[in-house]
Every structure is written in C-alpha cells, then in structure tokens.
Scaffold this motif. Structure first.
Motif, PDB file in Angstrom:
ATOM      1  N   LEU A  89       0.802  -1.228   0.000  1.00 63.57           N
ATOM      2  CA  LEU A  89       0.000   0.000   0.000  1.00 63.57           C
ATOM      3  C   LEU A  89       0.836   1.280   0.000  1.00 63.57           C
ATOM      4  O   LEU A  89       0.279   2.378  -0.008  1.00 63.57           O
ATOM      5  CB  LEU A  89      -0.942  -0.003   1.216  1.00 63.57           C
ATOM      6  CG  LEU A  89      -2.176  -0.905   1.084  1.00 63.57           C
ATOM      7  CD1 LEU A  89      -2.929  -0.977   2.409  1.00 63.57           C
ATOM      8  CD2 LEU A  89      -3.095  -0.413  -0.038  1.00 63.57           C
ATOM      9  N   THR A  90       2.172   1.122   0.040  1.00 65.80           N
ATOM     10  CA  THR A  90       3.029   2.306   0.095  1.00 65.80           C
ATOM     11  C   THR A  90       2.748   3.233  -1.088  1.00 65.80           C
ATOM     12  O   THR A  90       2.747   2.794  -2.236  1.00 65.80           O
ATOM     13  CB  THR A  90       4.523   1.878   0.091  1.00 65.80           C
ATOM     14  OG1 THR A  90       4.728   1.018   1.190  1.00 65.80           O
ATOM     15  CG2 THR A  90       5.446   3.079   0.190  1.00 65.80           C
ATOM     16  N   ALA A 129       0.503   4.180   5.878  1.00 66.75           N
ATOM     17  CA  ALA A 129       0.743   3.009   5.028  1.00 66.75           C
ATOM     18  C   ALA A 129       1.851   3.232   3.995  1.00 66.75           C
ATOM     19  O   ALA A 129       1.883   2.573   2.975  1.00 66.75           O
ATOM     20  CB  ALA A 129      -0.548   2.598   4.332  1.00 66.75           C
ATOM     21  N   ASP A 130       2.779   4.154   4.273  1.00 67.79           N
ATOM     22  CA  ASP A 130       3.859   4.413   3.313  1.00 67.79           C
ATOM     23  C   ASP A 130       5.175   3.778   3.736  1.00 67.79           C
ATOM     24  O   ASP A 130       6.252   4.245   3.347  1.00 67.79           O
ATOM     25  CB  ASP A 130       4.068   5.925   3.141  1.00 67.79           C
ATOM     26  CG  ASP A 130       2.957   6.553   2.306  1.00 67.79           C
ATOM     27  OD1 ASP A 130       2.335   5.813   1.526  1.00 67.79           O
ATOM     28  OD2 ASP A 130       2.726   7.760   2.452  1.00 67.79           O
ATOM     29  N   ARG A 131       5.101   2.738   4.517  1.00 74.31           N
ATOM     30  CA  ARG A 131       6.334   2.146   5.028  1.00 74.31           C
ATOM     31  C   ARG A 131       6.981   1.222   4.007  1.00 74.31           C
ATOM     32  O   ARG A 131       6.351   0.753   3.059  1.00 74.31           O
ATOM     33  CB  ARG A 131       6.056   1.398   6.332  1.00 74.31           C
ATOM     34  CG  ARG A 131       5.600   2.356   7.432  1.00 74.31           C
ATOM     35  CD  ARG A 131       5.246   1.630   8.701  1.00 74.31           C
ATOM     36  NE  ARG A 131       6.416   1.222   9.461  1.00 74.31           N
ATOM     37  CZ  ARG A 131       7.072   1.992  10.334  1.00 74.31           C
ATOM     38  NH1 ARG A 131       6.671   3.242  10.532  1.00 74.31           N
ATOM     39  NH2 ARG A 131       8.100   1.538  10.995  1.00 74.31           N
ATOM     40  N   PHE A 172       1.120  -6.464   8.610  1.00 79.37           N
ATOM     41  CA  PHE A 172       1.370  -5.011   8.524  1.00 79.37           C
ATOM     42  C   PHE A 172       2.690  -4.717   7.824  1.00 79.37           C
ATOM     43  O   PHE A 172       2.785  -3.848   6.958  1.00 79.37           O
ATOM     44  CB  PHE A 172       1.375  -4.387   9.924  1.00 79.37           C
ATOM     45  CG  PHE A 172       0.006  -4.217  10.516  1.00 79.37           C
ATOM     46  CD1 PHE A 172      -0.734  -3.069  10.246  1.00 79.37           C
ATOM     47  CD2 PHE A 172      -0.563  -5.187  11.312  1.00 79.37           C
ATOM     48  CE1 PHE A 172      -2.006  -2.890  10.780  1.00 79.37           C
ATOM     49  CE2 PHE A 172      -1.827  -5.026  11.848  1.00 79.37           C
ATOM     50  CZ  PHE A 172      -2.563  -3.883  11.577  1.00 79.37           C
ATOM     51  N   ASP A 173       3.722  -5.467   8.235  1.00 75.34           N
ATOM     52  CA  ASP A 173       5.065  -5.226   7.689  1.00 75.34           C
ATOM     53  C   ASP A 173       5.127  -5.474   6.184  1.00 75.34           C
ATOM     54  O   ASP A 173       6.006  -4.958   5.499  1.00 75.34           O
ATOM     55  CB  ASP A 173       6.096  -6.143   8.374  1.00 75.34           C
ATOM     56  CG  ASP A 173       6.302  -5.803   9.844  1.00 75.34           C
ATOM     57  OD1 ASP A 173       5.856  -4.727  10.276  1.00 75.34           O
ATOM     58  OD2 ASP A 173       6.899  -6.625  10.569  1.00 75.34           O
ATOM     59  N   SER A 174       4.237  -6.287   5.696  1.00 77.97           N
ATOM     60  CA  SER A 174       4.265  -6.610   4.270  1.00 77.97           C
ATOM     61  C   SER A 174       3.428  -5.638   3.454  1.00 77.97           C
ATOM     62  O   SER A 174       3.612  -5.502   2.250  1.00 77.97           O
ATOM     63  CB  SER A 174       3.767  -8.045   4.053  1.00 77.97           C
ATOM     64  OG  SER A 174       4.562  -8.934   4.811  1.00 77.97           O
ATOM     65  N   LEU A 175       2.522  -4.959   4.129  1.00 75.99           N
ATOM     66  CA  LEU A 175       1.644  -4.034   3.418  1.00 75.99           C
ATOM     67  C   LEU A 175       2.178  -2.613   3.410  1.00 75.99           C
ATOM     68  O   LEU A 175       1.646  -1.755   2.705  1.00 75.99           O
ATOM     69  CB  LEU A 175       0.253  -4.037   4.072  1.00 75.99           C
ATOM     70  CG  LEU A 175      -0.452  -5.395   4.083  1.00 75.99           C
ATOM     71  CD1 LEU A 175      -1.819  -5.267   4.723  1.00 75.99           C
ATOM     72  CD2 LEU A 175      -0.562  -5.948   2.674  1.00 75.99           C
ATOM     73  N   TYR A 233      -6.806  -0.828  -5.004  1.00 76.05           N
ATOM     74  CA  TYR A 233      -5.580  -0.109  -5.370  1.00 76.05           C
ATOM     75  C   TYR A 233      -4.857  -0.762  -6.536  1.00 76.05           C
ATOM     76  O   TYR A 233      -4.461  -0.088  -7.489  1.00 76.05           O
ATOM     77  CB  TYR A 233      -4.665  -0.016  -4.144  1.00 76.05           C
ATOM     78  CG  TYR A 233      -3.412   0.795  -4.386  1.00 76.05           C
ATOM     79  CD1 TYR A 233      -3.494   2.108  -4.842  1.00 76.05           C
ATOM     80  CD2 TYR A 233      -2.157   0.253  -4.158  1.00 76.05           C
ATOM     81  CE1 TYR A 233      -2.354   2.864  -5.079  1.00 76.05           C
ATOM     82  CE2 TYR A 233      -1.004   0.990  -4.386  1.00 76.05           C
ATOM     83  CZ  TYR A 233      -1.111   2.293  -4.851  1.00 76.05           C
ATOM     84  OH  TYR A 233       0.009   3.026  -5.084  1.00 76.05           O
ATOM     85  N   ILE A 234      -4.703  -2.087  -6.480  1.00 74.95           N
ATOM     86  CA  ILE A 234      -3.889  -2.737  -7.516  1.00 74.95           C
ATOM     87  C   ILE A 234      -4.724  -3.374  -8.615  1.00 74.95           C
ATOM     88  O   ILE A 234      -4.197  -3.789  -9.641  1.00 74.95           O
ATOM     89  CB  ILE A 234      -2.939  -3.816  -6.922  1.00 74.95           C
ATOM     90  CG1 ILE A 234      -3.730  -4.988  -6.322  1.00 74.95           C
ATOM     91  CG2 ILE A 234      -1.996  -3.209  -5.890  1.00 74.95           C
ATOM     92  CD1 ILE A 234      -2.842  -6.150  -5.908  1.00 74.95           C
ATOM     93  N   GLY A 235      -6.043  -3.462  -8.387  1.00 75.91           N
ATOM     94  CA  GLY A 235      -6.889  -3.995  -9.442  1.00 75.91           C
ATOM     95  C   GLY A 235      -6.823  -5.504  -9.576  1.00 75.91           C
ATOM     96  O   GLY A 235      -7.144  -6.064 -10.611  1.00 75.91           O
ATOM     97  N   GLN A 236      -6.359  -6.162  -8.559  1.00 74.05           N
ATOM     98  CA  GLN A 236      -6.379  -7.630  -8.551  1.00 74.05           C
ATOM     99  C   GLN A 236      -6.946  -8.067  -7.217  1.00 74.05           C
ATOM    100  O   GLN A 236      -6.654  -7.474  -6.189  1.00 74.05           O
ATOM    101  CB  GLN A 236      -4.970  -8.197  -8.734  1.00 74.05           C
ATOM    102  CG  GLN A 236      -4.396  -7.916 -10.120  1.00 74.05           C
ATOM    103  CD  GLN A 236      -3.025  -8.570 -10.317  1.00 74.05           C
ATOM    104  OE1 GLN A 236      -2.741  -9.613  -9.765  1.00 74.05           O
ATOM    105  NE2 GLN A 236      -2.191  -7.921 -11.113  1.00 74.05           N
ATOM    106  N   LYS A 237      -7.736  -9.123  -7.262  1.00 76.84           N
ATOM    107  CA  LYS A 237      -8.459  -9.552  -6.075  1.00 76.84           C
ATOM    108  C   LYS A 237      -7.491 -10.076  -4.998  1.00 76.84           C
ATOM    109  O   LYS A 237      -6.690 -10.976  -5.232  1.00 76.84           O
ATOM    110  CB  LYS A 237      -9.463 -10.654  -6.449  1.00 76.84           C
ATOM    111  CG  LYS A 237     -10.270 -11.206  -5.275  1.00 76.84           C
ATOM    112  CD  LYS A 237     -11.293 -10.175  -4.756  1.00 76.84           C
ATOM    113  CE  LYS A 237     -12.012 -10.679  -3.512  1.00 76.84           C
ATOM    114  NZ  LYS A 237     -12.750  -9.592  -2.836  1.00 76.84           N
TER     115      LYS A 237
END
Lengths: 585, 585
Positions: free
Chosen positions: A75-76, A83-85, A488-491, A515-519
């Motif tokens: 989500l960065t 969510a910009d991590r 969280f760390d992965s998003l 956001y990414i257009g994939q389910k």
C-alpha cells in the motif's frame, strides 16, 4: 559518472504488481528482474523471500553473497494513512540471522512513484557511491564529499546537488565503518533524514556494498492512482473512520507520541532501568510523554509535539524536540529512545536524552542498540549510571571510530563479552527494546522466539488483554502479535493502526484490491504472513539457530525484577513451539 | 583465612581410581564427590563428562551454572614419559561450546600426589582467592597481593609464601578481567608458570569464580607407586624404547622443538602469513626451528634449545629463549607462537616474537588467539603488518584493560565484528592455529568439525600420509586423528608420543593396568574416546550448534592461498558426517 539507461523506465505502468531492480555494486550494473516469482509480495514478505531464496544462510553478512533488499509495502504510496512504510532486509551482521526492519517517512513513497517496488543490491565494493534513481536512469556518483559527515549535513548536500524534491536513503559514519549498530536512514516529509531502519546492522551491509546514499528523484513522475478509484476511496473512508474513532490512534498517539508509554511501563515495572536491572525509575516523571509534550509546547519555536512522518498520517506519533531557544534538537524523541538512552542509563533529563538521540541520528546508529551497549558499559563500571557527559562522549567515540567507539558500535552483546558481563539484555545478539521481559512477559516470548532477535515491533503484546506479570497466555499473545505484525510489515502499514483495525483484514484486502486492481483476500494476507515467518525461521535454522537460541539471557530467569516482583517464567517448551524449531508454524 | 578440614585426606589411598573434590567458590565450601559415576575416567574424558552431565548447555559461561573442572590424566604422575598432562574443562566463553584444554608441566603431577584426580569448581564470586591444597586441608586466602601482577612475579610470591616445593595453577590479568583469550597457567619443572591451558577462555571462567591461584602443596606426601611395579616397569621399558627409536620423538623434537615445523609448513604453503592471507612468508628463514636452535646455542647463558616441561620426558620439545646477554626472555617459543605472533603479523624476527610471547605468558593469554586478533587488526589497518612496536604496545593494552586491550582480549572473531572484517580466521569463535587449512586440508576438517572450534591439537593431520593439498582422504584423516588424540587427552599423554605408539594402545592399556591394578584394554580406551567425542558434540548441539557451524570462514572457500594454489574444497556434506550433527560417531 556512469550512466546506465534502463529498460525499466519504459515500463512504468502498474500492470505488474512487483517491479524489482537489481543493482550489482561490484561492477555497477543494473537490471530488471524478469522473473515473476516475487509477484504479489511487498515489504517484509518480499525482503524475507528474497533473502531466503537467494542468500546462502551461512554466508558472511558483509561478503558478496549477502544481499540488501529494499521493498515497498503493497500500500506504500497509495494515500492510505500510516501506510507508506518500506522494509529493508538482509542477513544481519548483528544477529547472524535474517533481518527485516521497516520505517516510515517518504523515501519508500518516492521509490514507488518511480515505478519501483524493490531494489536488490548485490556484490561488495570498497569505495562509496551515491546511487541516483530517476525516471530516466540509475547513475552512480562518487560519495566522497559526504563521507564522514553527519546525516543532516549529508542530506542537505544531497538536496543541494540533486534538488529539493528528492528523498534519500543514506548511511552515516557507523555504516561507513560497518558497525553492527549501523542503521539506514530515510527521510520524513520535511526532509530530515530521521526515519530509521534501525535494527540489526543493515547500515553495515549497505556499507559493505559501498552504498552511501540512494537518491530518489521523482521529477516528472506522475502520482500513483488506484486502479479502482471509487472502491478505493470507499474502503479508505472506512479505514480512516476507524482510525479516528479509536482512542489510541486518534488521541493518545497524537497527543503524547509513543512516549505516553513511560507511565504505563514504569507502573508495570517494565521500564528498563540501569541496564535492565529493574523496571521502574525514580526519575520517571521527568521523562514521561506528558512531560515531553509540556516541554515542547512551553518552548515553542520549531517544536512540535505531534508530527506525521508520512504525509496524511492520522496517528502522528512523531514529534520535534527543541532546545530552550525553540531550535530543533532532534526528531522524533520516542519511547524507545527515552527508555534506552534515558532510564536504562540512569538518566532522567529529556534534554540529555534528546542530545544522545540527536547524536545517534546524526551518526546513523540504532538508538536501542546504542543505549543497551552503553548500559552494559555502565554496569561494568566503565562509565557511571547517570553520567550524561560520559554517555555523550561515549556516543561521540562512534564517530571517531576509536576503540571505545568500535566497542559500542559492536552492540551490547559484544560489549558484554569484552567486559566479562553477566547481565547483557540481548537475544540472538540483538538488544532488547525498552520493555523488561519479566514485567511484560508476552514481549519476553517475542524477544525469545522472533526470527529477528529481541524486537518489540516483531510482536508487541503490551495492549493484549492479559496479566503481563503472569506466565499464562503469553505464548498465544506473542504468536498472534507476531503473525499480525507480519501482515502489517508486508503491506507498508504502521502497526500502530492495528488497534483500529482489530483484525478486520477484509477491509484492508478491499483497499488493496481497489488499489492494484487484482483480487486480494484477508486469507491471502494471513497466509502470506505465516509463510513469511516460516521462511524466516527456515533461513535461521540453516544459518545455525536452534531452540537453544530461543531464550532470554539467564539472569531474567534467576534474578527478580524488584519493580514487578517477577522473573521470566514462561516455560521453555512452550516458547519452543513458536520458535525456530517450532511446529506451531 | 578459612580452614576447612576435609574428609578426603583420611582416604588418600589409591583404591578408588578417581577422587574428585568439589569446591564451591561462592560459599568456599569443599566436599568430596561420593558418587562413582566418573570412575575410570581421566583428563578430557572426565572433564567433558562432568560438563556434559552437570552444566546446562545454554548457561552463561561466566555465571554460576558453569563449572570449571581440572582432571588429571590416568597416567599423570606415573613416571611414564610425556604422560603428566592434565585437562581443564568448562563451557567456553569464547566458543559458547564445550571446552577441554590440556597442558604439561608439574601441576597435574602435584595434584595427583595429593591423592586428587579432579577438582570441580562451582559457583561464582567477585573477589579473588588463592586456594591452598595440602595433605591436610584446603584453605582460601585473599589473593589481593598478587592481583594485577605479571605471572612470573605472582608465582614467585606464591613460592615465597607457601614454599619452594609447591606447584601452582594461576590466572593473569586477562583472567582477572574475564577476557575471552584468558588462559590458565601451570608451571614447569623449573617453577616457571609457562605451561598453558591456553584455549577457549578457561582463564575467564576461573576469573568469574574468583580463582586467582591454586597452590598444590605436596609437603609430606609420598610418591605414587604403581600397583604392579614389575609389570609397569616392563611396559614402560617398551614404551620408552619406542619413543627412543622414533625419529620424530627421539631426534626432531629434541633438536628443533615444534619450531621445526616452520620449514615444513612454509614449503606446503601452510604457514599463516599476514592474517592468513597466504601460506608462505618471505622472511621464514629467520624464524625456523634451525634458526631458533642456532640463536639459543650461540647466546648460551640460561638458554636451552631442548627442555622437558615434565620430569623424565624423552621428547623435550620445549626450549628456553634468551636475549643477547644470555638472560631468559621466554619459555617455550613454540611453532604456534612463531606462526601466530610472527609470520601472521608479518614479523620475521625471533627476538620480537619472543618478546610478544613473553608478554602473552606474563598476562596469561592464549598466544594463538592474541596473534590472530592482532592479525585481524592489522588487516583492517589499525596497525601495520610487520610493526613490531605496534604489536608489542597492542599486547600491553591487554594488561591495561584499555578499550583496545579489551578488544584484543575478546579474540579475533570479535575483532573482526568490530572492524567490519571479512577475513577472520576463526571457527566457532576460536582462532585457527598456525596452519592454513587450504594447504593442510585435514586440519581444515578438524577446525571445522571438532567440538572445540579451530584447534590443531584436536586432530592434527600434518603427519598423515596424504596429499595435504588434495581434498581426498582428509575427512578420514581428521576423524582418525580426532579419535586418537581424545585417547591421549584422557590419559594425560602428550600426543607427540603418537608417532612412536603408532596406534599400539594395547601397550598403553598394559601400562595403565599395571599402574592402577585394574584391567584396562585398548578397546576400553578407544570406546571411552568415542563416547567422549559423542558427549562433547551432544553438549554443543544442546548449546545451539548445528552443521551450519561446522565450516570454515567463507574466504577459505573462495580465495586462493597463493602459496599452495589451493582453496578449501573438502565437500561440506563429508564434513558434516563427523561434525556436530554427524552420524559418524
């Protein structure tokens, strides 16, 4: 200056979810990873998968077989709050195991704007480079002009040279010297290089590869847009509403920052005091979040008691600490800094802690490891507890690279070994953050069993509804926290939003889908987190870790914390269930 | 002075094969071990069994759960040549694994005369004691008068105080400071405290227990007599005849000492040069055994090119090195000292090496670890290769306990970590002795797989009939050597007699049978050795070692030794067969 025109800039669309650029620092070549094997992964899930798949677990952490991986969260850059991590991963020179450390600020965001999800650095070199990444090219400039400089000066120099709009990652004098406590700094939205991937010596790995700075130059690049704007706006609205409705994220963090914890941990007997010898500090009232806020407000000027490191962050846990003249001293002054550089050293003055923190930031070192290292030195009589000037001078030795500076730069575990210390608050070679594990036993479980070594962010249990002094339920609390934070760390999400989300990962999945257009489903997020933890433990097993390493230092079992009247007594066989040899995964 | 009258002195007979005295240093109490579980064991077999059975593998090496075990070999004090050795064991602060280190001289002999096979020290304390052991009592005296003194001065003081007939064990300033490279010194037959249990930081364990010195006062004690004098004399005659008939033990060792190896290893490309960067040294002719002998003979005076550390030793590999005035500088100057303090530091002068060796002896540190540590410092530019004065001053910092002294005192592995070094010649945290494992690959196998860490005495293959540059047959050669030496280490025998014995352990079994009056077979000796290795590996597994630790540092696999034109290429899966997880045991 070598200029390498890239293929990748032709392909700046968002049709692939992961765009990985490999940079070989030995011969300064750049290529785009054409495989799809890391697709669908971000942040920690991506860094740990790359380290697991590509780095020999027994390799020398500063040698050419190690890799340094930067990876944005999924989500960065999306515009969602907190969510910009981004994550940085490598084999750690401090722990000898896998390492992921994440941070906020805007550097990840800028990388994302350049259409890049991840940078994988390979190879080693002896001199230092500035890696300039723009829409058009990746170029390598000589870093000599900023070697040996303090981070704020180096960051100013980089902005002067490359433009005010850039963001940077950079290492300080500690990373140049390949010290175990060297961090990598990113920058906040005001341009200060104070967002740290602090733990595990990632700055030393960067140093071994000759990476002094990475300049993220997004001139002429368009803002990211969600694939499905309508749905994204909707999901974000709900998410932000939750954040605003949750007392922790809406009120406590913005008001007191993480320093609000001082009162809580002191009352629990968990505030590390004088090298973790006890858990409450007689001067704690001088270093609380309340005192911090009051001081900043009183002094005015450049001070700010509530500051967002990422644009649009609702939580705003950061702050800007100023001197009596209202001039910036350091930013941010967080709970961990206060605990490790304050009470752990017997220091009960915010100005002194702020100065120690400033030096750590300017040299690019982990404040936790530095505070713990000096704490052990104090426990051995090399310095005295409460000696502000001694502590400040000791930190300055890091820059000088003197023998004492090198010793501190090795981290607390090595300090203990060199001075024959019995009480050394480390697990897997990494210092404990500011929570005595006898008083918050769930964190003790996390320290003991996390693949990262002692690390509160790897599984924070302080908000679990549980008696922190009792052994009961701690393993479950830690396991849950470790699994959740891996999501969280992965998003790219700050785990401080966890209190608002309360496990509703379906909403987060909707956000990502839009956001990414994939389910993407909540199940996928959870499975990926479990798989990530599994890979991390697997790497560590192959690197030589066993259940013998999944434990706290001896004295936490045998010596009572007089503040909490407890020892650490979670049964070892329970710990092992979720550790490196555990079947719990 | 606390005097504890003991039960054990009433029972000085030799009817039990093992008499163990336990000394708790915390409360200064003494008791005799009444169990029979360690009967039939001596030396390393005994120390390793005690450590395995009684020390928690994950304990802090300097904490109260660790034990320090002195154990005579089965033949110590029997009068057989080269058989008065004793072992000291503990969990090592250097490696984190089990440790046994043995030495000659007369201290073990005197312990045996007192009717004691083994001393087990338990508990820790902060102040330092002299433990006086006589026929009548064990007493604890304040060690303050000899703290901080050089070892020869401390030993003189002890002789002045307790009588010229005593023997001692003692630690130096390094042990007092609990440094990883701290050794325990015993004394030779002339009274010099120069026989070292050098490796693994046993002196730090003694320091943690407040053991400054052990005085072995055998006044009024009768000489040991074999149970069956006739048979013992007979077996001994054969054994001594073999020693006299073997060129190595009868001629090479007495003439050149271990320094005779310099020519051999230099020719093989195995002489560690400039931090193990290559294996031959352009100045090697200045530091050969021949040159050493010539120098000592030329200078005359107190010098002696061939010296027996134990009474009656036929091999006499030791020597006494003197200055130009014929005055004692140091004793002995051995191959390892020359390799590590000489060529490994780029130093090609015997006088300089002798001075470095003298300082190491006076401070009570392992010369191998010290030389390797300084070698890494030199490789990182902290000192220059060949800088004699710099090296001498660096060693002096150990005594001063300055930050640099503490760094060196931590050993080469930690030096490497503090200075970001890639080339650090250690295995399991312990420095390699003076054989480049790329050029004598069997020793590389021993370094990688021995439970002791890098240690030539744990399985020396230099005399194996094998191409040392080839990978072939090295695992078998190392395995055989590791098993054989474990027999020697348990009997109190110097492994230099191995060339004469050539595996005829039936003769040694006869010697023991006649000495103790109980039937011992060669099979029993071999089985005990295998069992000992098994227990050692088991301890290490539980302490957290895996096959990931059974390997050499990365650069030995990737960087060619230009002198031998080889890298280390024994397949990892073959090593693992005899390592910590191996099924070969």
């Amino acid at each position: 200056m070598i200029i390498l025109y890239l293929e990748f800039h032709k392909n700046l669309g968002r049709d692939k979810r992961v765009k990985i650029i490999r940079i070989n620092m030995k011969d300064l070549t750049v290529s785009e990873d054409q495989s799809l094997k890391y697709n669908g992964l971000g942040g920690r899930a991506l860094t740990s998968k790359v380290i697991h798949d590509e780095v020999p677990p027994t390799c020398h952490p500063l040698g050419s077989f190690n890799k340094l991986v930067f990876a944005n969260g999924v989500l960065t850059g999306s515009g969602a709050s907190s969510a910009d991590r981004y994550s940085i991963g490598a084999k750690s020179p401090l722990t000898g195991g896998i390492k992921e450390s994440n941070a906020g600020g805007i550097s990840g965001l800028k990388l994302g704007r350049l259409g890049i999800s991840s940078l994988i650095f390979e190879g080693v070199r002896d001199d230092f480079k500035i890696i300039h990444i723009s829409k058009e090219s990746i170029t390598f400039d000589d870093a000599t002009p900023i070697l040996g400089k303090e981070l704020s000066e180096a960051a100013d120099w980089l902005r002067d040279r490359y433009g005010k709009h850039i963001a940077v990652w950079l290492i300080g004098v500690a990373g140049e010297q390949k010290m175990n406590l060297a961090a990598i700094a990113g920058q906040d939205k005001e341009g200060l290089p104070t967002r740290f991937n602090g733990r595990g010596g990632l700055g030393a790995v960067a140093g071994s590869k000759g990476i002094k700075a990475i300049v993220l130059d997004d001139a002429g690049v368009e803002k990211n847009k969600p694939k499905d704007r309508e749905k994204f706006r909707e999901a974000m609205k709900t998410y932000h509403k939750w954040l605003m409705e949750t007392p922790g994220t809406a009120k406590v963090f913005p008001e007191l920052g993480t320093a609000g914890l001082v009162k809580t941990t002191n009352a629990l007997g968990a505030l590390p005091t004088r090298n973790f010898s006890t858990g409450s500090f007689e001067l704690y009232e001088n270093i609380t979040g309340e005192k911090l806020r009051e001081t900043i407000l009183e002094r005015g000027g450049e001070g700010n008691p509530t500051h967002a490191c990422m644009p649009g962050c609702i939580i705003r846990c950061s702050n800007v600490y100023v001197n009596k003249a209202g001039k910036l001293v350091t930013s941010p002054l967080e709970y961990e800094n206060i605990g490790l550089l304050g009470s752990n050293l017997g220091i009960g003055e915010l100005d002194a802690i702020a100065e120690l923190n400033r030096l750590c930031n300017e040299y690019g070192v982990d404040t936790i490891e530095t505070g713990a290292a000096i704490g052990v030195l104090m426990s051995q009589g090399v310095l005295s507890f409460g000696d502000v000037e001694g502590a400040i001078n000791a930190v300055k030795e890091i820059k000088a690279g003197s023998p004492l500076g090198r010793i501190i730069g090795g981290g607390a575990e090595i300090v203990g070994k060199l001075y024959g210390a019995y009480r050394v608050p480390t697990v897997k070679g990494q210092s404990m953050p500011a929570y005595d594990p006898r008083a918050i036993k769930g964190l003790g479980v996390t320290y003991a069993t996390s693949p990262m070594g002692a690390d509160h962010t790897a599984g924070q249990t302080i908000r679990a509804q549980i008696d922190h002094h009792s052994a009961e339920g701690q393993v479950k609390a830690s396991k849950d926290a470790q699994e959740t934070v891996t999501i969280f760390d992965s998003l790219g999400m700050c785990y401080f939003s966890g209190g608002a989300i309360q496990g509703r990962f379906d909403l987060i999945a909707d956000l990502i889908t839009a956001y990414i257009g994939q389910k993407v489903t909540a199940e996928y997020l959870k499975e990926t987190a479990l798989e990530t933890l599994k890979l991390e433990h697997q790497f560590n097993r192959r690197a030589g870790f066993t259940k013998a390493h999944d434990r706290l230092p001896e004295y936490f079992y045998t010596e009572m914390n007089e503040a909490s009247k407890t020892v650490f007594d979670v049964p070892q066989e329970e710990l092992e269930l979720i550790g490196v040899e555990g079947n719990g995964r």
